[in-house]
Design an enzyme around this catalytic site. Structure first.
Site, short mmCIF file in Angstrom:
data_model
loop_
_atom_site.label_atom_id
_atom_site.label_comp_id
_atom_site.label_asym_id
_atom_site.label_seq_id
_atom_site.Cartn_x
_atom_site.Cartn_y
_atom_site.Cartn_z
N VAL A 198 0.83 -1.21 0.00
CA VAL A 198 0.00 0.00 0.00
C VAL A 198 0.86 1.26 0.00
CG1 VAL A 198 -1.70 1.32 1.31
CG2 VAL A 198 -1.93 -1.16 1.12
N CYS A 199 1.99 1.22 0.71
CA CYS A 199 2.85 2.40 0.78
C CYS A 199 3.41 2.75 -0.60
CB CYS A 199 3.98 2.20 1.78
SG CYS A 199 5.01 0.76 1.42
#
Length: 425
Positions: A198-199
């Protein structure tokens, strides 16, 4: 009847490996071939080839079911479709094309423009063989469990012949309910869907797929909270493409196209027409052998690899005693002491052998968490923040279900430090 001279030598002269040579009768084989009911699930790349092969091999009663409509991207390999067919039912167009081309008054192909889940058990009971040309794991799990339930509850054995391709690779297999391993036994063989941190999606996208996943996982829920994205809706796909393209331009990333967007959000597997033809031929040969009893069927898994020279391997895939469909024992699952119920659900959703998108959990008849209906979800939602140790005892059995699958998975919980068996999920 259309000329069957090409297969007469096979029907009239028993195969050298026939297991019941004294019982074989060529007249019975002809009758079985022309009277048997065959169901083809899927009329895409594999399904088009399968339908053509079955009709040209002498089968006269064929049903085909597919919920999809024809898209421009299908035309390069799904040869029963033309430009003016775009937007129409795949099953209906494929059936009409075969009927009009072969022009055999005894050939019946019945299309069903529906989901396989929309058909009742009486429908499936009417077939002697089911051939799957699906690209959906969920749908293949569903039909596998349905045919096994008919075998277990009614002693009705309907073989499932399953085919699948990915680029230059493919596989075909014969599943005889209650006799061989089933599709569920081999979930761990399937390629897992590619996921991205997600980052990376949020802060440092580097690939066009990152931009598409960002639009799918983050922006869609932000713009349409609570609304499920429908990859079969052209307007929603267009929205996803435009948002992903804007993201790509912001980070100077090239390669975002509508086709790639559709491939990412639908997890489309690359397909080559020639590989489809090879695997479809294998599936149809197995159906022919089973119906006519001329030769033994495949036992029970054939792997074809054409990406590095050519390699074909056949073996008997072993049944798993803890398979939720054809097995009879629960499977151990390792649980960390600090996990909450929500963390546990997150962990099981990520496991290749489980693949449940919206699970509900219960123990000893009591509900731990129900993802639906909304009223039960509201009542059981507070359990999500509780520690697993406070909800479940070591060695207790958890039952996991999903509204999209007619099966339930059984797991024996083993907390960290209490493992009794070396084989865990």
């Amino acid at each position: 009847m259309k000329d069957l001279s090409s297969i007469e030598p096979i029907l009239n002269n028993i195969g050298s490996f026939n297991e019941v040579p004294t019982e074989y009768n060529s007249n019975d084989a002809y009758e079985s071939l022309t009277n048997s009911q065959i169901l083809v699930i899927g009329s895409g790349g594999l399904g088009c080839e399968i339908l053509k092969n079955l009709a040209l091999t002498g089968f006269k009663n064929i049903h085909v079911i597919d919920m999809d409509t024809i898209d421009l991207s299908n035309l390069n390999r799904q040869f029963l479709f033309r430009q003016n067919d775009i937007g129409k039912s795949k099953a209906e167009v494929a059936a009409n094309f075969i009927l009009n081309t072969i022009n055999d008054p005894q050939l019946n192909i019945t299309p069903h423009f529906k989901k396989i889940q929309d058909m009742n058990l009486e429908f499936y009971r009417s077939f002697q063989v089911v051939i799957s040309g699906l690209d959906s794991i969920e749908a293949r799990r569903w039909i596998n469990s349905i045919l096994f339930s008919l075998a277990q509850q009614e002693d009705l054995i309907i073989p499932l012949i399953d085919g699948g391709t990915e680029g230059f690779r493919g596989q075909s297999r014969v599943i005889l309910p209650t006799f061989t391993s089933c599709f569920e036994c081999s979930l761990d063989l399937l390629s897992a869907k590619t996921t991205y941190p997600v980052c990376t999606l949020a802060n440092t996208p580097r690939l066009p797929e990152h931009c598409i996943e960002w639009a799918s996982q983050m922006e869609w829920q932000k713009q349409f909270p609570g609304k499920k994205f429908d990859a079969d809706d052209p307007d929603q796909v267009d929205w996803m493409y435009k948002v992903a393209l804007e993201r790509a331009k912001e980070f100077k990333i090239e390669g975002v196209t509508r086709s790639l967007t559709l491939g990412v959000v639908k997890n489309i597997i690359p397909a080559i027409a020639s590989t489809n033809a090879i695997i479809a031929a294998s599936c149809c040969n197995e159906a022919f052998k089973y119906i006519t009893n001329t030769n033994p069927m495949l036992n029970n898994y054939m792997l074809y690899s054409g990406d590095d020279s050519i390699f074909t391997y056949t073996y008997s895939y072993t049944r798993k005693p803890n398979c939720p469909v054809c097995g009879n024992i629960a499977k151990n699952i390792a649980v960390q002491n600090w996990w909450t119920l929500q963390q546990f659900i997150h962990e099981i959703k990520s496991k290749q052998e489980i693949q449940m998108s919206n699970p509900s959990l219960s123990i000893d008849g009591s509900l731990l968490y129900m993802s639906n209906p909304p009223e039960l979800e509201r009542i059981t939602k507070p359990n999500l923040s509780k520690k697993m140790r406070d909800l479940v005892g070591n060695g207790n059995e958890i039952v996991i279900t999903d509204q999209n699958l007619p099966i339930s998975l059984r797991f024996l919980v083993q907390f960290e430090g209490n493992y009794k068996d070396p084989e865990f999920l």
